[in-house]
Design a protein around this motif. Structure first.
Motif, PDB file in Angstrom:
ATOM      1  N   GLU A 134       0.824  -1.200   0.000  1.00 10.03           N
ATOM      2  CA  GLU A 134       0.000   0.000   0.000  1.00 10.03           C
ATOM      3  C   GLU A 134       0.869   1.267   0.000  1.00 10.03           C
ATOM      4  O   GLU A 134       0.564   2.241  -0.695  1.00 10.03           O
ATOM      5  N   ALA A 135       1.967   1.224   0.768  1.00 12.31           N
ATOM      6  CA  ALA A 135       2.886   2.364   0.771  1.00 12.31           C
ATOM      7  C   ALA A 135       3.488   2.556  -0.618  1.00 12.31           C
ATOM      8  O   ALA A 135       3.545   3.673  -1.148  1.00 12.31           O
ATOM      9  N   GLU A 136       3.869   1.440  -1.233  1.00 12.26           N
ATOM     10  CA  GLU A 136       4.453   1.525  -2.588  1.00 12.26           C
ATOM     11  C   GLU A 136       3.481   2.175  -3.551  1.00 12.26           C
ATOM     12  O   GLU A 136       3.817   3.090  -4.294  1.00 12.26           O
ATOM     13  N   ALA A 188      -0.365   6.178   5.367  1.00 12.35           N
ATOM     14  CA  ALA A 188      -1.362   5.803   4.360  1.00 12.35           C
ATOM     15  C   ALA A 188      -1.585   4.302   4.187  1.00 12.35           C
ATOM     16  O   ALA A 188      -2.274   3.882   3.268  1.00 12.35           O
ATOM     17  N   CYS A 189      -1.023   3.450   5.056  1.00 17.94           N
ATOM     18  CA  CYS A 189      -1.241   2.004   4.890  1.00 17.94           C
ATOM     19  C   CYS A 189      -2.540   1.612   5.597  1.00 17.94           C
ATOM     20  O   CYS A 189      -2.528   0.902   6.614  1.00 17.94           O
ATOM     21  N   TRP A 190      -3.639   2.076   5.055  1.00 18.03           N
ATOM     22  CA  TRP A 190      -4.914   1.944   5.752  1.00 18.03           C
ATOM     23  C   TRP A 190      -5.501   0.546   5.702  1.00 18.03           C
ATOM     24  O   TRP A 190      -5.975   0.040   6.706  1.00 18.03           O
ATOM     25  N   ARG A 197      -3.240   1.554  14.847  1.00 15.85           N
ATOM     26  CA  ARG A 197      -3.025   2.794  14.103  1.00 15.85           C
ATOM     27  C   ARG A 197      -1.578   2.828  13.646  1.00 15.85           C
ATOM     28  O   ARG A 197      -0.679   2.423  14.388  1.00 15.85           O
ATOM     29  N   GLU A 198      -1.415   3.293  12.420  1.00 16.35           N
ATOM     30  CA  GLU A 198      -0.050   3.373  11.906  1.00 16.35           C
ATOM     31  C   GLU A 198       0.612   4.601  12.523  1.00 16.35           C
ATOM     32  O   GLU A 198       0.055   5.702  12.480  1.00 16.35           O
ATOM     33  N   GLU A 199       1.789   4.429  13.123  1.00 18.18           N
ATOM     34  CA  GLU A 199       2.483   5.531  13.787  1.00 18.18           C
ATOM     35  C   GLU A 199       3.592   6.091  12.926  1.00 18.18           C
ATOM     36  O   GLU A 199       3.914   7.284  12.985  1.00 18.18           O
ATOM     37  N   GLN A 200       4.206   5.214  12.150  1.00 16.36           N
ATOM     38  CA  GLN A 200       5.266   5.647  11.237  1.00 16.36           C
ATOM     39  C   GLN A 200       4.931   5.067   9.882  1.00 16.36           C
ATOM     40  O   GLN A 200       4.415   3.955   9.802  1.00 16.36           O
ATOM     41  N   CYS A 201       5.266   5.807   8.820  1.00 12.18           N
ATOM     42  CA  CYS A 201       4.937   5.271   7.488  1.00 12.18           C
ATOM     43  C   CYS A 201       5.915   5.825   6.444  1.00 12.18           C
ATOM     44  O   CYS A 201       6.292   6.998   6.498  1.00 12.18           O
ATOM     45  N   LEU A 202       6.284   4.958   5.500  1.00  9.35           N
ATOM     46  CA  LEU A 202       7.140   5.396   4.397  1.00  9.35           C
ATOM     47  C   LEU A 202       6.488   6.568   3.657  1.00  9.35           C
ATOM     48  O   LEU A 202       7.180   7.451   3.141  1.00  9.35           O
ATOM     49  N   CYS A 203       5.161   6.574   3.647  1.00  6.82           N
ATOM     50  CA  CYS A 203       4.436   7.592   2.885  1.00  6.82           C
ATOM     51  C   CYS A 203       4.657   9.007   3.437  1.00  6.82           C
ATOM     52  O   CYS A 203       4.419   9.991   2.738  1.00  6.82           O
ATOM     53  N   LYS A 235      10.465   3.477   8.016  1.00  3.54           N
ATOM     54  CA  LYS A 235       9.707   2.215   7.947  1.00  3.54           C
ATOM     55  C   LYS A 235       8.243   2.498   8.311  1.00  3.54           C
ATOM     56  O   LYS A 235       7.916   3.604   8.758  1.00  3.54           O
ATOM     57  N   CYS A 236       7.412   1.488   8.106  1.00  7.85           N
ATOM     58  CA  CYS A 236       6.024   1.588   8.550  1.00  7.85           C
ATOM     59  C   CYS A 236       5.902   0.775   9.834  1.00  7.85           C
ATOM     60  O   CYS A 236       6.466  -0.312   9.935  1.00  7.85           O
ATOM     61  N   SER A 237       5.173   1.312  10.818  1.00  5.55           N
ATOM     62  CA  SER A 237       4.943   0.516  12.022  1.00  5.55           C
ATOM     63  C   SER A 237       3.592   0.894  12.620  1.00  5.55           C
ATOM     64  O   SER A 237       3.117   2.023  12.475  1.00  5.55           O
TER      65      SER A 237
HETATM   66 ZN   LIG Z   1       2.878   2.713   5.778  1.00  8.10          ZN
END
Ligand SMILES: [Zn+2]
Length: 559
Positions: free
Chosen positions: A128-130, A143-145, A166-172, A177-179
């Motif tokens: 999703e991030a990609e 945005a990795c919903w 809830r996503e706290e960190q995201c590549l977007c 990283k996403c976490s």
């Molecule tokens: Zn993400």
């Protein structure tokens, strides 16, 4: 336990089946799609552009939530074969298995009994991030919903408690990283986010408007509700419209159709929607009453008319006075009863057995048959004059196999009917169960479906869904050929799942091919009462092969 061991322990690969002939992919009971990430990405982009970020985010979270719940169902089934924490770890594993993201649990505080959950997960390679970055570039928001929705749905179903990730960190948004972090919904300060998991007002408004349109449309095209008559298929609707037109008139209706199509339900609907609705509805299955009793049953009897008639009794016709009499299997009426029935239809009068007093009755007759009455007339078993009286208005009720598109609707209605009777909450049918119900041929029609659903409701766990194993019909599942993917990822020969499982458990118990062959042969010979030809047939080999093997195995046992 390592990831690899987990995958193997839970046999995930063997649960993924490609049924290429039918165009289906199955992960256990769930129908899956192998779809292009770019196509899903395009849909996602369009949602964001047309609905705005907030609404799109809600939709995508809820979509992920749904699939997480489905996977949790699968994981719950595996719980017997593993430690709870391992089973919980299947969530990230399934997520990876389905090609969405590589997930690593970084912390987990879990107390199963107290319902405590605090977890954190790191993601790598989020599809999703990609996709998001490709279209929108790096921005200010995570945005990795669908992925966060998945984790929430999985843990929620698994714990039976509303847990939100809830996503706290995201590549977007430029993080490296996403976490995600998850905890019970009420513990979040950010309740605006939690609210996104509930369908938002636009959905509800649209739903309400749609319902209103459907209701208006129904009341425009038909003055009446359908009651217990359920169906949207063309075959069902044509029968229903015919029936509807006859409801108000006094015309005698003949319902035609196979056993189990629900003729009595149609007859009852006709009664309830006629001017006689306030009067009685009396039903009689003519084939269920012995020939010599049918006349007294229909027309009543006077005390002493025959031995055993200890008091005067009203027949079904008298009891249906002012209402409707439904005669099922009318083709089974005795010749004498046919004569009397014709007379009642002609004159509206009858005499009880052994009585010459004439009684007037006002009854609308609805008859039904599953035999071809024309043939019965030709062979002299049914009077043609009676037939023309009964068949003024014939309505053919289609068999279930000609209205298969109604099966999901019917099944849902039956679940709603039976679940409370068995004090259960059932969340509908699994994709695979629906698929099998539609594939099946239904010789016993709606009645067979109803029996099956009732049994399924009894077997299914409360709070779960009806799965294939709860609604297995004889010979139906065996027609589905599926292909499993083995550990190396290659596609194997078609095998039935049950067969595979049986073999698996055999192998686990320390297998001895010779001993099992011997046991199978002995069983077959016993079952065939010593007849070798028959026994060979049971085993799927020739008589000569069986004789040879029996001789050989007795040799080896004598050694
Ligand atoms: Zn993400």
């Amino acid at each position: 336990m390592s990831k690899k061991q987990l995958v193997e322990q839970f046999n995930l690969r063997s649960r993924l089946k490609f049924n290429i002939d039918e165009g289906n992919i199955w992960l256990d009971e769930n129908r899956m799609l192998l779809l292009h990430a770019s196509a899903f990405g395009a849909l996602r982009t369009e949602l964001i552009q047309s609905l705005g970020v907030l609404r799109a985010k809600g939709l995508l979270l809820r979509m992920g939530f749904e699939s997480g719940q489905r996977d949790a169902e699968l994981a719950r089934k595996l719980i017997d074969s593993g430690e709870p924490y391992d089973v919980f770890r299947i969530g990230p594993l399934l997520h990876a298995f389905e090609g969405l993201v590589k997930a690593e649990i970084t912390s987990a505080e879990i107390d199963w009994d107290k319902g405590v959950f605090n977890g954190a997960v790191d993601w790598e390679g989020s599809w999703e991030a990609e996709s998001h970055i490709q279209t929108f570039g790096i921005g200010g928001e995570v945005a990795c919903w669908t992925l966060a929705g998945y984790a929430s749905g999985y843990v929620t179903r698994f714990f039976n408690r509303f847990v939100v990730f809830r996503e706290e960190q995201c590549l977007c948004c430029g993080d490296d990283k996403c976490s995600i972090v998850g905890k019970p919904a009420e513990e979040w300060d950010d309740q605006e986010y939690v609210k996104l998991f509930k369908p938002d007002n636009i959905d509800r408004e649209i739903r309400e408007l749609r319902e209103e349109v459907t209701n208006l449309r129904e009341s425009l095209c038909s003055k009446r509700g359908r009651g217990n008559l359920i169906g949207e298929s063309q075959a069902f609707k044509s029968a229903f419209h015919l029936l509807e037109r006859a409801a108000d008139s006094p015309i005698n209706v003949l319902l035609l159709g196979e056993t189990g199509v629900g003729k009595e339900v149609f007859a009852h609907w006709l009664h309830k929607n006629s001017g006689r609705a306030e009067g009685p509805f009396v039903a009689l299955n003519c084939s269920a009453i012995p020939h010599d009793l049918i006349e007294s049953e229909l027309f009543g009897v006077r005390k002493g008319a025959y031995t055993g008639a200890e008091e005067s009794r009203r027949g079904r016709f008298e009891r249906a006075d002012g209402g409707t009499l439904f005669l099922d299997e009318v083709g089974d009426l005795s010749p004498a009863a046919q004569v009397k029935l014709l007379r009642v239809l002609q004159t509206g009068e009858l005499e009880r057995l052994g009585d010459d007093k004439t009684i007037k009755v006002d009854v609308r007759l609805v008859a039904a048959t599953n035999v071809n009455l024309n043939e019965a007339i030709t062979s002299g078993r049914f009077r043609s004059d009676l037939y023309y009286r009964l068949a003024t208005y014939p309505v053919q009720i289609p068999p279930l196999r000609e209205r298969k598109s109604d099966i999901p609707l019917l099944a849902e209605a039956m679940i709603a009917k039976y679940a409370p009777l068995y004090s259960k909450k059932i969340k509908g049918l699994s994709d695979k169960a629906v698929h099998a119900l539609i594939e099946y041929d239904w010789p016993g029609n709606v009645r067979e479906l109803e029996n099956l659903i009732e049994r399924g409701v009894l077997l299914a766990p409360s709070g779960g869904v009806l799965e294939l194993e709860h609604v297995l019909m004889q010979g139906a599942a065996a027609t589905v050929t599926e292909v499993a993917v083995d550990k190396a990822g290659t596609v194997q020969n078609p095998k039935k799942e049950g067969e595979l499982r049986a073999f698996e458990s055999l192998l686990d118990d320390g297998f001895d091919l010779g001993r099992h062959e011997q046991t199978l042969m002995t069983m077959a010979v016993d079952k065939a009462g010593g007849n070798l030809t028959h026994a060979a047939k049971l085993l799927g080999i020739s008589r000569r092969q069986l004789a040879y093997r029996l001789a050989k195995s007795s040799e080896s046992y004598e050694e």
